[in-house]
Design an enzyme around this catalytic site. Structure first.
Site, PDB file in Angstrom:
ATOM      1  N   GLU A  72      -1.575   3.723  13.995  1.00  0.00           N
ATOM      2  CA  GLU A  72      -1.003   3.807  12.414  1.00  0.00           C
ATOM      3  C   GLU A  72      -1.924   2.698  11.606  1.00  0.00           C
ATOM      4  OE1 GLU A  72      -0.225   5.455  10.073  1.00  0.00           O
ATOM      5  OE2 GLU A  72       1.894   5.516   9.816  1.00  0.00           O
ATOM      6  N   THR A  77      -3.594   6.183   2.037  1.00  0.00           N
ATOM      7  CA  THR A  77      -2.481   5.304   2.057  1.00  0.00           C
ATOM      8  C   THR A  77      -2.819   3.737   1.935  1.00  0.00           C
ATOM      9  OG1 THR A  77      -1.216   6.606   3.545  1.00  0.00           O
ATOM     10  CG2 THR A  77      -0.627   4.375   3.536  1.00  0.00           C
TER      11      THR A  77
HETATM   12  N1  HSE Z   1       5.626   3.166   3.651  1.00  0.00           N
HETATM   13  C1  HSE Z   1       4.186   3.558   3.516  1.00  0.00           C
HETATM   14  C2  HSE Z   1       3.868   3.390   2.282  1.00  0.00           C
HETATM   15  C3  HSE Z   1       4.050   5.052   4.067  1.00  0.00           C
HETATM   16  O1  HSE Z   1       4.616   3.604   1.158  1.00  0.00           O
HETATM   17  O2  HSE Z   1       2.694   3.042   2.073  1.00  0.00           O
HETATM   18  C4  HSE Z   1       2.686   5.804   3.771  1.00  0.00           C
HETATM   19  O3  HSE Z   1       2.300   5.951   4.912  1.00  0.00           O
END
Ligand code: HSE
Length: 305
Positions: free
Chosen positions: A127, A180
């Site tokens: 990840e 992201t």
């Molecule tokens: N919590 C993460 C974000 C989730 O909002 O950046 C996205 O993978």
């Protein structure tokens, strides 16, 4: 010992309003189908339904596999086939599905006997390649299933949150990719105390309302004061779609992960066809394709097929 296995690794919704980097839940019938085969050589990657990095040091699944292989002393290679139902960068935990699914499959295939919780750190290694951070709000629900709150990732500590049996989730995903890592860069690194207090209050309210099936309270607690005000600008028609969802009777609406997918809570039995039609019309004007998925909360997480 068989030399190949096929597994399903679900998509997930993370953040879930006020639970930035903490809350997440797994979805039914949407995710990665992964076939993992033991081979003598190195790492071989095949993707179906999306273009994924073919460099084993850039692909989240093989990075996670390498981390597990190193830790358990496996010296062989893997051939991995990843079949995706939606594009990475949709906000539905695509990287988590691949990373968690890969190590789950390897654990089964190599008969390592690790628990799903013990596999979480290896999945996080994957990840991290995609998002630049070791957040567990997609990896954990994807691996374990259910609706979870992640207290810490190393070591993993978290909680399962019971959700109403008749909760239905509508996923709305317009075809506008968002990375992201990029969506994290636009967020401020500090929040005013007042904002932090509001977020904590909503988080407490959301958890209690889910556990007591208090739909009106869910509706009042699903705002996010940390990320959504900044990220919604990356999602065309966010405000319009949110308004349509509430007019159709939604019990809360927000961005799924870092977007562009959005989610809305409804009850099983609610007819969403007219809402979907309105949303399609909205995006049609801007020549953006939009897809939908209706789901309950997936309680199983990664599973052998
Ligand atoms: N919590 C993460 C974000 C989730 O909002 O950046 C996205 O993978």
């Amino acid at each position: 010992m068989p030399n190949a296995i096929t597994i399903f690794s679900p998509s997930s919704v993370s953040n879930v309003g006020p639970g930035f980097d903490i809350l997440g839940f797994a979805l039914d019938d949407l995710g990665d189908k992964i076939t993992l085969t033991l081979i003598d050589g190195d790492y071989d990657i095949k993707s179906i339904g999306a273009e994924l990095p073919s460099d084993p040091d850039q692909n989240v699944a093989t990075v996670a596999l390498k981390s597990l292989a190193k830790s358990c002393g496996y010296q062989g290679g893997f051939s991995i086939q990843i079949e995706k139902k939606f594009k990475p960068g949709s906000g539905l935990g695509s990287s988590a599905s691949s990373a968690a699914g890969a190590v789950f499959a390897a654990n089964e295939l190599l008969e390592l006997g690790l628990s799903k919780k013990e596999l979480i750190p290896y999945a996080l290694d994957g990840e991290q390649v995609a998002s630049g951070q070791r957040h567990g709000d997609n990896i954990v629900p994807c691996m374990l299933g259910g609706f979870v709150a992640v207290k810490s990732v190393e070591p993993y500590e978290g909680f399962h949150i019971d959700t109403p049996e008749d909760l239905k989730v509508l996923i709305i995903f317009p075809d506008v990719p968002i990375k992201t890592a990029e969506a994290r860069k636009i967020l401020p690194q500090e929040v005013p105390l007042k904002t932090g207090i509001q977020q904590a209050a909503d988080m407490a309210g959301l958890v209690i309302s889910l556990m007591t099936a208090d739909y009106e309270l869910i509706k009042g607690c699903l705002e996010d004061h940390f990320g959504t005000p900044y990220r919604k600008r990356l999602i065309p028609f966010f405000d319009e779609v949110k308004e349509m969802a509430f007019e159709a009777g939604a019990y809360g609406f927000n961005i799924s992960g870092s977007g562009p997918a959005m989610f809305a809570f409804f009850k099983k039995g609610d007819d969403l066809e007219s809402l979907k039609h309105q949303i399609v019309q909205q995006y049609k004007g801007a020549d953006i394709e939009v897809r939908f998925h209706e789901s309950g909360i997936n309680k199983k997480g990664c599973e052998v097929l």
